[in-house]
Design a protein around this motif. Structure first.
Motif, PDB file in Angstrom:
ATOM      1  N   VAL A   1       0.867  -1.179   0.000  1.00  0.00           N
ATOM      2  CA  VAL A   1       0.000   0.000   0.000  1.00  0.00           C
ATOM      3  C   VAL A   1       0.898   1.221   0.000  1.00  0.00           C
ATOM      4  O   VAL A   1       1.779   1.376   0.847  1.00  0.00           O
ATOM      5  CB  VAL A   1      -0.912   0.025   1.249  1.00  0.00           C
ATOM      6  CG1 VAL A   1      -1.744   1.299   1.255  1.00  0.00           C
ATOM      7  CG2 VAL A   1      -1.803  -1.205   1.266  1.00  0.00           C
TER       8      VAL A   1
ATOM      9  N   ARG B   1      -0.927  -3.841   4.448  1.00  0.00           N
ATOM     10  CA  ARG B   1      -2.266  -3.986   5.006  1.00  0.00           C
ATOM     11  C   ARG B   1      -2.203  -4.867   6.231  1.00  0.00           C
ATOM     12  O   ARG B   1      -1.375  -5.779   6.319  1.00  0.00           O
ATOM     13  CB  ARG B   1      -3.206  -4.606   3.976  1.00  0.00           C
ATOM     14  CG  ARG B   1      -3.723  -3.600   2.966  1.00  0.00           C
ATOM     15  CD  ARG B   1      -4.511  -4.266   1.908  1.00  0.00           C
ATOM     16  NE  ARG B   1      -3.629  -5.091   1.061  1.00  0.00           N
ATOM     17  CZ  ARG B   1      -4.095  -5.932   0.155  1.00  0.00           C
ATOM     18  NH1 ARG B   1      -5.375  -6.095  -0.002  1.00  0.00           N
ATOM     19  NH2 ARG B   1      -3.256  -6.630  -0.573  1.00  0.00           N
TER      20      ARG B   1
ATOM     21  N   GLN C   1      -0.235  -2.489  -9.989  1.00  0.00           N
ATOM     22  CA  GLN C   1      -1.474  -2.343  -9.247  1.00  0.00           C
ATOM     23  C   GLN C   1      -2.492  -1.518 -10.038  1.00  0.00           C
ATOM     24  O   GLN C   1      -3.693  -1.768  -9.977  1.00  0.00           O
ATOM     25  CB  GLN C   1      -1.207  -1.692  -7.880  1.00  0.00           C
ATOM     26  CG  GLN C   1      -0.497  -2.619  -6.892  1.00  0.00           C
ATOM     27  CD  GLN C   1      -0.150  -1.915  -5.581  1.00  0.00           C
ATOM     28  OE1 GLN C   1      -0.318  -0.689  -5.450  1.00  0.00           O
ATOM     29  NE2 GLN C   1       0.338  -2.675  -4.609  1.00  0.00           N
TER      30      GLN C   1
ATOM     31  N   GLY D   1      -3.707  -3.483  -4.494  1.00  0.00           N
ATOM     32  CA  GLY D   1      -3.336  -2.490  -3.480  1.00  0.00           C
ATOM     33  C   GLY D   1      -4.076  -1.185  -3.724  1.00  0.00           C
ATOM     34  O   GLY D   1      -4.242  -0.754  -4.871  1.00  0.00           O
ATOM     35  N   SER D   2      -4.569  -0.617  -2.723  1.00  0.00           N
ATOM     36  CA  SER D   2      -5.289   0.632  -2.890  1.00  0.00           C
ATOM     37  C   SER D   2      -4.503   1.735  -2.232  1.00  0.00           C
ATOM     38  O   SER D   2      -3.952   1.551  -1.160  1.00  0.00           O
ATOM     39  CB  SER D   2      -6.671   0.528  -2.242  1.00  0.00           C
ATOM     40  OG  SER D   2      -6.542   0.201  -0.869  1.00  0.00           O
ATOM     41  N   THR D   3      -4.333   2.808  -2.887  1.00  0.00           N
ATOM     42  CA  THR D   3      -3.630   3.942  -2.330  1.00  0.00           C
ATOM     43  C   THR D   3      -4.654   4.912  -1.758  1.00  0.00           C
ATOM     44  O   THR D   3      -5.848   4.835  -2.035  1.00  0.00           O
ATOM     45  CB  THR D   3      -2.803   4.647  -3.407  1.00  0.00           C
ATOM     46  OG1 THR D   3      -3.695   5.234  -4.351  1.00  0.00           O
ATOM     47  CG2 THR D   3      -1.904   3.671  -4.094  1.00  0.00           C
TER      48      THR D   3
END
Lengths: 752, 393
Positions: free
Chosen positions: A274, A285, A487, A386-388
């Motif tokens: 992340v 995470r 990602q 993955g989320s930013t």
């Protein structure tokens, strides 16, 4: 009167060794060179007689200036503060050199030098420094001995003044005889005893945890420029310096045989998936960790099962860094440590971590498969990309990725995605290839720093600036860019940090890989149907093959091997090693005692058998016969020797002219006058025979043709002969030796 | 003369103390130990162990240095009050292998000197002897006892100081202070010789070889060179010439040591010193000097000449004790027989006294008083001489 001339050269030598040790510890050749020039200049001035003591205001000004300089470096640099304290101590010593007025100044120099070495010893544990430290300690010991003598002699001269003209020169000089030999003996004794006590303290003094006595008093220092850090961010973008210091050593075995991979070794430390824009930080995470209690010396299974047919790579790793991260090759299966510890395992990325602070050196063994990790299906299904914190960054990166001819139609995949697909590996490979070919590697990030200094808005994110503008950076930028690019296209990717060693770092003498701070690296793992595959997008970082042999390479490997053994056996000597040593000694003593007892029992049993007594009688009979024979021979020899000795004395007496005396007196004088007999025989060999009408003294006076010294020696020996022969003097054995030595001198002088 | 005594060591008192530098070093060692324990760096443990080893070896060496080290005081035959005396100390190292370094020796309990003599030995190799000199200033005359010596050493690093007391009883004979005597004193003594009406002391005597005196019958043992052949031929008997010798003037020193208070004691010491100075000067001039004084009984030394006689006189003067019994009149009375002989009496007294009543008829006596200003001008002593200290018990 009491001029101990060795003291000043030894003081200079101590100074040089101390500064050299510090320079080795801090890797500051410039400081060393400057200090040597100053010392050489001071020595030259002293020798030429032009040296004058620096005035007080000058030394004060220089000292204050040095303090300000050190303080500036302390607050502005990321170097350990101890190094600046050490620099200041160096400057102080150099100032003191020009301020020597009395003995106390020399004492101050010695104390400053010792403090400098203490600071250097805290900073480094290298073998080279240890060698310099040992030389320094012995030299300082000798210097302290001389210093004490000088101080006492000067004090005596001031308190007990005796006018020199009234004292013979021989009296003044006599206490200097054999002084050098005495100092060598005493220095050897001091060195041996001190070393013995040092060894005992080193081996048996109770060890504990760092900070156990006074807490963590060490001054915090900035992070190493190139090196592993558990914080992965892009905050400190500046000119980075390579740090060649050794972090640890890795020894590999495969199927119980030493193994050299021939390829790059990726020692995984931690993973991040992340990326936060504010701050520019990579994180992970939250995941459930598993704990394992590792028992000392016991190999424990970690995460995998079903290992039939798989070759495990056995790694023995020793690391010299702080923190709890445990580094290992991919696919750890078993773990073993020489002491008890608590291990935490992340099953999602197979990273390892120990719970408590460890000693400066951490040793452990890991068995790995090297195979890509295959996550459990449930875990793979639930894993999303993955989320930013800023979706705009991802969309910007996606746009860049799709616009540039990077991945082609493969990049036009729908987001979000589901489970990994077959083409994910191709996409990742394409991104890796693109970055390797079109971007450059550099440690100078000043341009990137200036470009991103305006703020952490999405447009000025370091990764975007790296991708679009600067197009050059270090491995963290490459790996971070590739991770974000993957990602953005819906791939599951994570950034991995750890160490990468090439075949060039392999030491064939010790059979291990050398891991340095400069080997810290970041790469990418992408989830594919085959598992998490490893990708290294950093350009100009191809694996360095093992270099061809050569004498210099061999010497370097040998020196590095010594360094490794030093670190393994001395630097890493901790409480566990101490307990092991004591246990080994205890077991050895117990075993020896047991064996001795068994041996005694077996001998005792044998003594009680008839065979033994029969053999004993036989042996005793033989031995007795031999002894009697030897005794007889000895007796005969003594008798013969005694007769020969008496005969020699009688002959000597006859030559000297003692045959008219009673037997007992003749023998006594003959023994005493052996030197004169030797002298007369020597003169006769040179055809100088005493006429019968001359007495011995007259004859000696008549030998004017002899060399001057020999003439006086002959006359002196003749007078001594008279004192013994007629005066009843007795020559003690020690004097006999000197008289024979005098005759030998005459013989030497008379040789053609 | 006092003979050197044996080097007796009966249970020497040993003492061990830690110097200021030692405390500083122990502090540094403790600091190093704490740093090592706190930081847990192996090199620091090694350095700490080395520093502890240095302390251990300091303890060992301080003991080793003084072990089997014999010291002997080589006293001269005599000393003089107010003149620097060099006392050699002979160190003999009986150890087979180890040297002795940095040893200082100091006299203990001796009140004979202005400051206790002390010497410093830098180095004595094994099985060697080294002699180091020390300088002292004797304060008092007489047979001064020297009892013990203190040996101390802080070798090798000055952290520990070990001290050993060694008994070494000896005695030193200290002569009285010797002054520069003005020549007029000698002239005054000689003038006293010539003023006597009948002054046989300056008359020539037989038995010399100076001038012709007469002839005598030659006896076996006489010098045949003095045979007078002409007279012998004339008389038919062997005769020899008899020659004269000029008898040198002879002085008889009468030293009055009677004193009843401290002030008089100081003057007595000055008088004794004046007597010693006069005797030395007169003997150097070739005069014969004798002595008569009270030393728990009447001591008389016949006038004579020579170095041995000078030593005897000075030794007697050095050993004159306090006198509270016989005053100057008794002195003169007991010296009566000498007054009638061919000597010049010289009375050295603390105070100026009228003596005509005590003198035999026709005899003149030279009187030198210690408290007289003229004496202070005639007898010039060294500035270091302190008669008050000489008089102190």
């Amino acid at each position: 009167m009491y001029d101990l001339r060795q003291f000043r050269p030894m003081l200079y030598l101590v100074l040089i060794l101390g500064i050299s040790g510090f320079a080795v510890s801090a890797s500051t050749p410039g400081l060393w060179l400057m200090a040597m020039l100053v010392i050489a200049g001071n020595a030259l001035l002293l020798r030429s007689g032009r040296w004058v003591v620096l005035p007080g205001f000058a030394t004060g000004a220089i000292t204050v200036g040095a303090l300000l300089y050190a303080g500036y470096g302390f607050f502005s640099s990321l170097e350990p503060p101890l190094m600046f304290i050490g620099e200041f101590l160096v400057y102080l010593q150099l100032v003191k050199l020009f301020e020597q007025r009395a003995n106390r100044d020399a004492a101050q120099i010695l104390v400053l030098s010792l403090l400098l070495m203490v600071a250097a010893a805290i900073n480094t544990t290298s073998l080279a420094f240890a060698v310099v430290l040992v030389l320094y300690l012995f030299t300082a010991l000798y210097c302290c001995l001389l210093f004490h003598l000088k101080v006492e002699a000067d004090r005596a001269q001031s308190q007990f003044p005796v006018p020199a003209p009234g004292i013979p020169l021989s009296t003044l000089r006599q206490d200097r005889r054999f002084l050098s030999r005495s100092m060598r003996r005493l220095t050897a004794l001091v060195a041996v005893v001190s070393l013995a006590v040092a060894a005992v303290v080193f081996l048996f003094f109770p060890r504990g945890r760092p900070g156990a006595a006074l807490g963590q008093l060490q001054l915090p220092y900035g992070p190493t420029m190139t090196g592993f850090s558990e914080r992965m961010d892009y905050q400190h973008l500046d000119r980075i310096r390579q740090d060649p210091r050794v972090v640890g050593h890795v020894t590999l075995w495969r199927d119980l045989r030493p193994w050299r991979s021939g390829q790059s070794l990726y020692l995984r430390g931690a993973t991040y998936d992340v990326y936060g824009v504010e701050p520019r930080l990579w994180s992970r995470r939250p995941q459930a960790m598993e704990s394992r209690e590792i028992t000392a010396g016991v190999r424990q299974l970690l995460v995998r099962s079903g290992l039939a047919g798989q070759h495990l790579i056995h790694q023995k790793i020793s690391l010299n860094i702080a923190g709890g991260t445990v580094f290992a090759l991919p696919g750890p299966v078993f773990f073993q440590a020489p002491r008890d510890l608590s291990l935490r395992i992340n099953p999602s990325d197979e990273t390892l971590r120990i719970a408590e602070q460890h000693q400066p050196v951490l040793e452990y063994e890991v068995w790995s498969t090297l195979a890509p990790q295959r996550p459990p299906a449930a875990l793979a299904a639930s894993t999303s990309s993955g989320s930013t914190s800023d979706p705009d960054l991802l969309s910007e990166v996606r746009l860049f990725t799709r616009q540039a001819p990077i991945v082609g139609p493969l990049g036009m995949r729908r987001v979000p995605e589901g489970s990994p697909r077959e083409e994910d590996a191709q996409v990742a490979k394409a991104i890796e290839t693109y970055l390797r070919r079109n971007y450059g590697y550099t440690l100078d990030l000043s341009g990137l720093h200036q470009a991103t200094a305006g703020g952490a808005s999405a447009g000025r994110d370091p990764l975007l600036v790296f991708l679009r503008e600067t197009r050059q950076g270090q491995c963290g930028l490459f790996a971070g860019a590739m991770t974000v690019m993957c990602q953005s296209l819906g791939l599951q990717a994570r950034l991995v940090v750890g160490y990468r060693c090439d075949d060039a770092d392999y030491n064939p003498i010790g059979g291990y890989y050398v891991v340095r701070h400069s080997h810290a690296h970041a790469w990418v793992e992408v989830l594919t149907p085959a598992g998490w595959l490893t990708y290294d997008p950093t350009s100009d970082q191809d694996a360095r093959p093992g270099q061809a042999g050569g004498w210099w390479r061999t010497v370097r490997n040998l020196l590095d091997f010594f360094e490794y053994k030093w670190a393994e056996n001395v630097v890493a000597f901790d409480r566990q090693a101490q307990d092991d040593l004591i246990g080994a000694v205890d077991r050895s003593l117990a075993l020896s005692a047991l064996r001795a007892e068994q041996s005694v029992q077996s001998w005792r049993r044998w003594f009680n058998t008839a065979e033994f007594w029969k053999l004993a009688y036989q042996v005793m009979g033989n031995v007795l016969g031999i002894l009697i024979g030897l005794l007889f021979l000895l007796l005969v020899g003594l008798v013969v020797g005694y007769i020969a000795w008496r005969w020699r004395l009688w002959r000597r007496a006859r030559r000297i002219g003692l045959d008219t005396l009673p037997s007992q007196q003749r023998l006594a004088l003959s023994r005493q006058l052996a030197f004169y007999d030797q002298l007369t025989q020597l003169l006769e060999r040179h055809r100088l025979r005493r006429p019968r009408h001359l007495t011995a003294l007259e004859f000696a006076r008549a030998l004017c043709a002899l060399p001057v010294q020999s003439y006086h020696d002959v006359r002196r020996l003749t007078r001594i002969m008279y004192r013994v022969r007629f005066g009843g003097a007795v020559v003690p054995p020690a004097r006999q030796h000197r008289l024979h030595a005098a005759v030998a001198r005459v013989a030497t002088a008379l040789q053609p | 003369m006092p003979a050197p005594g044996p080097n007796i060591r009966r249970r020497p008192a040993r003492k061990l103390e830690i110097t200021f530098g030692g405390w500083v070093y122990l502090g540094m060692t403790l600091f190093m130990g704490l740093a090592a324990v706190n930081v847990q760096v192996s090199l620091l443990f090694g350095t700490f162990g080395l520093m502890v080893g240095v302390v251990v070896v300091s303890f060992m060496l301080s003991r080793l240095v003084l072990r089997r080290l014999k010291v002997q005081r080589l006293l001269p035959s005599n000393a003089v009050v107010g003149r620097p005396l060099t006392i050699p100390y002979e160190f003999t190292n009986h150890k087979r292998f180890w040297p002795s370094l940095s040893v200082s020796v100091r006299e203990v309990g001796s009140r004979a000197f202005a400051r206790q003599p002390a010497a410093y030995l830098l180095h004595a190799a094994p099985r060697t002897t080294a002699t180091v000199p020390a300088q002292a200033m004797p304060l008092q005359r007489g047979l001064q006892p020297l009892d013990a010596l203190d040996l101390q050493s802080s070798f090798p690093f000055g952290f520990l100081r070990r001290r050993v007391r060694v008994r070494h009883p000896q005695s030193l004979l200290v002569w009285p202070a010797l002054a520069r005597v003005h020549p007029r004193i000698i002239q005054q003594c000689l003038a006293a010789e010539h003023t006597a009406a009948a002054n046989p002391s300056v008359q020539p005597r037989i038995g010399g070889s100076d001038e012709f005196y007469g002839v005598k019958e030659f006896r076996v043992g006489d010098n045949p060179r003095f045979l007078n052949w002409r007279r012998s031929a004339r008389t038919g008997v062997l005769v020899a010439n008899e020659m004269t010798q000029v008898a040198p003037p002879r002085l008889m020193l009468l030293v009055d040591t009677y004193a009843t208070d401290a002030a008089s004691l100081e003057l007595v010491e000055r008088a004794v010193a004046m007597a010693a100075s006069l005797a030395t000067t007169a003997l150097e001039r070739g005069l014969g000097v004798g002595l008569h004084a009270w030393a728990d009984s009447w001591v008389t030394v016949s006038p004579s000449r020579g170095k041995r006689h000078q030593r005897d006189l000075l030794s007697h003067l050095a050993c004159l004790p306090r006198n509270q019994q016989q005053d100057v009149m008794a002195l003169l009375a007991s010296g009566g027989p000498w007054m009638r002989q061919q000597v010049t009496p010289v009375l050295l007294s603390p105070h100026a006294l009228p003596l005509e009543a005590g003198m035999p008829a026709g005899r003149r006596c030279v009187v030198l008083a210690a408290d007289a200003p003229a004496s202070r001008q005639s007898f010039v002593f060294d500035p270091e001489v302190d008669f008050a200290a000489c008089a102190a018990t």
